[in-house]
Design an enzyme around this catalytic site. Structure first.
Site, mmCIF file in Angstrom:
data_model
loop_
_atom_site.group_PDB
_atom_site.id
_atom_site.type_symbol
_atom_site.label_atom_id
_atom_site.label_comp_id
_atom_site.label_asym_id
_atom_site.label_seq_id
_atom_site.Cartn_x
_atom_site.Cartn_y
_atom_site.Cartn_z
ATOM 1 N N GLU A 106 1.395 -4.933 11.003
ATOM 2 C CA GLU A 106 0.845 -3.573 10.916
ATOM 3 C C GLU A 106 1.693 -2.764 11.887
ATOM 4 O O GLU A 106 1.558 -2.908 13.097
ATOM 5 C CB GLU A 106 -0.632 -3.549 11.340
ATOM 6 C CG GLU A 106 -1.575 -4.249 10.369
ATOM 7 C CD GLU A 106 -1.872 -3.423 9.124
ATOM 8 O OE1 GLU A 106 -1.487 -2.235 9.082
ATOM 9 O OE2 GLU A 106 -2.481 -3.963 8.185
ATOM 10 N N HIS A 130 3.006 -3.587 6.659
ATOM 11 C CA HIS A 130 1.976 -2.584 6.421
ATOM 12 C C HIS A 130 1.962 -1.587 7.580
ATOM 13 O O HIS A 130 2.702 -1.735 8.544
ATOM 14 C CB HIS A 130 0.598 -3.260 6.354
ATOM 15 C CG HIS A 130 0.427 -4.168 5.169
ATOM 16 N ND1 HIS A 130 -0.282 -3.805 4.059
ATOM 17 C CD2 HIS A 130 0.868 -5.429 4.937
ATOM 18 C CE1 HIS A 130 -0.277 -4.789 3.181
ATOM 19 N NE2 HIS A 130 0.421 -5.794 3.688
ATOM 20 N N ARG A 183 -3.265 4.784 -2.093
ATOM 21 C CA ARG A 183 -3.079 3.441 -1.526
ATOM 22 C C ARG A 183 -2.824 2.374 -2.595
ATOM 23 O O ARG A 183 -2.005 1.474 -2.418
ATOM 24 C CB ARG A 183 -4.344 3.083 -0.738
ATOM 25 C CG ARG A 183 -4.484 1.616 -0.325
ATOM 26 C CD ARG A 183 -5.849 1.442 0.363
ATOM 27 N NE ARG A 183 -6.243 0.058 0.544
ATOM 28 C CZ ARG A 183 -6.111 -0.624 1.680
ATOM 29 N NH1 ARG A 183 -5.533 -0.065 2.732
ATOM 30 N NH2 ARG A 183 -6.545 -1.868 1.777
ATOM 31 N N GLU A 225 1.822 3.816 3.025
ATOM 32 C CA GLU A 225 2.347 3.298 4.291
ATOM 33 C C GLU A 225 3.874 3.353 4.282
ATOM 34 O O GLU A 225 4.546 2.326 4.211
ATOM 35 C CB GLU A 225 1.788 1.879 4.511
ATOM 36 C CG GLU A 225 0.255 1.877 4.566
ATOM 37 C CD GLU A 225 -0.391 0.501 4.467
ATOM 38 O OE1 GLU A 225 0.330 -0.519 4.509
ATOM 39 O OE2 GLU A 225 -1.630 0.441 4.349
ATOM 40 N N HIS A 242 0.854 -1.192 0.000
ATOM 41 C CA HIS A 242 0.000 0.000 0.000
ATOM 42 C C HIS A 242 0.888 1.240 0.000
ATOM 43 O O HIS A 242 1.707 1.423 0.893
ATOM 44 C CB HIS A 242 -0.929 -0.003 1.214
ATOM 45 C CG HIS A 242 -1.978 -1.082 1.141
ATOM 46 N ND1 HIS A 242 -2.374 -1.810 2.231
ATOM 47 C CD2 HIS A 242 -2.694 -1.556 0.084
ATOM 48 C CE1 HIS A 242 -3.307 -2.690 1.856
ATOM 49 N NE2 HIS A 242 -3.508 -2.546 0.560
#
Length: 376
Positions: A337, A263, A193, A138, A135
């Site tokens: 994440e 991510h 994104r 990020e 993405h």
């Protein structure tokens, strides 16, 4: 009201009692806030002037003197050009440990570079795949991938754990998966994104590269609409970036034992499944790897990561790279994440690159050692 969903990534996942982060244009916020008050929905303004926040982060770029690559600064965000010339440089200067190659080309024709890290000690070695920046917005992802390479090269001589990792395994590292999208976040829209492929029927660009994999494709948590942020694409592997990586992993499926994708943001360590609520066959091995990794990460700065199956820990999403990797025989598939939990969101300040990468490094080393213990 047109809003940009930051967390979760689509409105499907908004349920009562959870927190949602959205970005709204200045003029929209004037009508949104009274609406939230009327509906009795509590809200906090996290960043009141996003434009200013972006400029604070990237405005200094043009003035930042281009130092030689030997003094490459790992504590700032780098443009795609900078990252690619850094990769070329390492390929030249560390040929004993680094081999750079391309797995294909992006939609806009950019090479998809991967670094192969490791000692050529024996003909067959198991491998770990690491990708960052699926993405585009990020940015902490690509920063971590670069940090990992730096740590490997700098500590290989002195750290027995790193030496063991690079002797016994190969690491395939893809610092920027979604090269077109990442480039676009530097030139046009910081919060882009998706990929940048063109849709003929709609005037919308891009596909969510983490909804485009051939595993329960375009089911729950993905959208059929080309203008949505979670658009799954016209068919699985429609995106050349996804197709190229999938092809590489299929070809090396016997060698690759771990798939790690980075991510942001949420501070979580996720493992399969994403697309359904079910327990994976090798749950005990993967669960203990995750548990230990999260504890190792916390030991650095006390940052607590939640961990567990992606579907129940984050939300259900189909067509993800992690599920695909697992389904294709890679026993350890994880999605990180990284920081934070919403205070800065996608605009994690450069001052937090070092602590974020330092703690994440501990988790990755931990997972790698777990892998070497041969628990499958």
């Amino acid at each position: 009201l047109q809003v940009d969903m930051w967390q979760p990534s689509s409105t499907f996942h908004i349920v009562e009692g959870t927190v949602t982060d959205v970005r709204v244009p200045q003029n929209t916020s004037r009508s949104l806030l009274p609406y939230l008050q009327q509906a009795n929905i509590q809200y906090t303004i996290l960043i009141s002037d996003l434009q200013k926040a972006i400029e604070n982060q990237t405005g200094l770029r043009s003035h930042r003197n281009r130092r030689s690559l030997s003094e490459y600064n790992y504590e700032v965000y780098h443009s795609l050009e900078e990252i690619q010339s850094w990769m070329h440089h390492l390929n030249k200067t560390h040929s004993d440990l680094v081999h750079m190659f391309s797995v294909g080309k992006s939609y806009e024709g950019r090479p998809l570079f991967v670094l192969k890290l490791g000692k050529t000690s024996r003909p067959y070695k198991k491998a770990v795949w690491i990708d960052c920046g699926i993405h585009a917005r990020e940015w902490i992802g690509p920063a971590f991938c670069q940090w990992f390479v730096k740590e490997a090269l700098q500590t290989y001589q002195t750290d027995p754990v790193m030496r063991k990792m690079l002797t016994q395994l190969y690491f395939y590292i893809m610092p920027v998966f979604n090269v077109d999208g990442y480039h676009f976040t530097w030139t046009n829209d910081r919060f882009w994104r998706k990929t940048r492929s063109k849709n003929t029927r709609f005037r919308c660009h891009g596909v969510d590269a983490n909804r485009n994999w051939k595993v329960k494709w375009c089911d729950e948590g993905a959208s059929f609409h080309p203008c949505d942020d979670t658009y799954c694409g016209p068919f699985p592997e429609s995106e050349p970036e996804v197709k190229a990586v999938a092809h590489f992993l299929r070809k090396h499926r016997k060698q690759v034992k771990a798939y790690l994708s980075f991510h942001a943001y949420a501070q979580m360590l996720l493992y399969p499944y994403s697309y359904k609520y079910a327990t994976i066959p090798n749950f005990s091995c993967v669960e203990s790897a995750a548990y230990n990794a999260v504890n190792a990460l916390q030991s650095a700065y006390g940052v607590r990561y939640r961990y567990g199956p992606a579907s129940s820990t984050l939300y259900v999403s189909s067509g993800s790279s992690m599920d695909w990797a697992y389904k294709n025989g890679i026993p350890y598939a994880f999605a990180f994440e990284l920081r934070d939990t919403g205070h800065f969101g996608f605009l994690l300040p450069e001052t937090l690159i070092k602590p974020t990468c330092t703690e994440t490094m501990l988790a990755v080393k931990n997972i790698t050692l777990h892998l070497l213990k041969k628990c499958y």
